[in-house]
Design an enzyme around this catalytic site. Structure first.
Site, short mmCIF file in Angstrom:
data_model
loop_
_atom_site.label_atom_id
_atom_site.label_comp_id
_atom_site.label_asym_id
_atom_site.label_seq_id
_atom_site.Cartn_x
_atom_site.Cartn_y
_atom_site.Cartn_z
CD GLU A 264 -2.23 -5.70 4.95
OE1 GLU A 264 -2.81 -5.12 5.42
OE2 GLU A 264 -1.55 -5.87 3.67
CG HIS B 95 -4.46 -3.50 2.46
ND1 HIS B 95 -3.11 -2.28 3.25
CD2 HIS B 95 -5.10 -2.18 2.06
CE1 HIS B 95 -3.27 -1.58 3.62
NE2 HIS B 95 -4.08 -1.15 2.90
CB CYS C 130 -1.09 -0.56 0.90
SG CYS C 130 -2.14 1.18 0.70
#
Length: 205
Positions: A189, A187, A81
């Protein structure tokens, strides 16, 4: 990757560090979260997360000498990001000169651009697809997989360094690669199965 490899997450004032750490732990890796130059330099893999503003983040990196350290690293390095945006040469956010690893500008989404039947909402937030995938980072990730995005600025497309792209009013680079440096705008994650595969592929580089 070997369980003995050291994975470092760079600690600075613009991080979604905990969620990245938890995602790595789900893959069986316990990362070290640090801004210590020696630990970063000696890591096998380095992750550079980011949520925040480019200007203040770059000021913090320069204060601590992390800007010159990052650009000197030789091991696989992943920016996420804002982390990816800071790896570019310039961001329109706060008129910021960035790290210059990727010879690209980071621009603000224009609310006057169209997306489907309506105008863009800025920030670009939520699930969107990634395509034109061309890197070992995306091994076993299907074209047009959905990933999770939250950002108001985007990196321009570039045939030399773009390894994935996404459409949101404009086609932009949703992943970049040059030498040992990788960046993703989304992202991983928070991107469910596709994100877990991408993180595992990075760890396997």
């Amino acid at each position: 990757m070997s369980k003995n490899e050291k994975v470092v997450i760079i600690k600075y004032n613009a991080g979604n560090i905990r969620s990245v750490s938890f995602a790595l732990e789900r893959l069986g890796i316990t990362p070290v979260i640090t801004d210590d130059h020696e630990l970063i330099r000696n890591a096998d893999k380095v992750i550079f997360p980011g949520v925040g503003a480019a200007g203040s983040a770059m000021a913090y990196l320069k204060e601590r000498g992390l800007d010159t350290l990052i650009t000197s690293l030789k091991q696989p390095f992943l920016g996420i990001c804002l982390g990816m945006q800071l790896m570019c040469k310039y961001s329109e956010e706060n008129d910021t000169k960035c790290l210059g690893i990727f010879d690209l500008n980071v621009r603000l989404f224009n609310k006057d651009w169209r997306y489907g039947n309506s105008y863009l909402k800025v920030p670009h937030m939520g699930w969107n697809t990634i395509d034109h995938l061309k890197s070992p980072l995306f091994k076993n990730v299907p074209e047009n997989s959905y990933c999770y995005f939250v950002h108001s600025f985007f990196a321009e497309l570039n045939t030399d360094t773009s390894i994935a792209q996404t459409s949101y009013g404009v086609e932009y680079a949703s992943a970049l690669h040059k030498d040992n440096f990788y960046g993703v705008q989304f992202h991983p994650e928070k991107s469910a199965e596709a994100g877990a595969i991408i993180l595992k592929n990075f760890l396997d580089l």
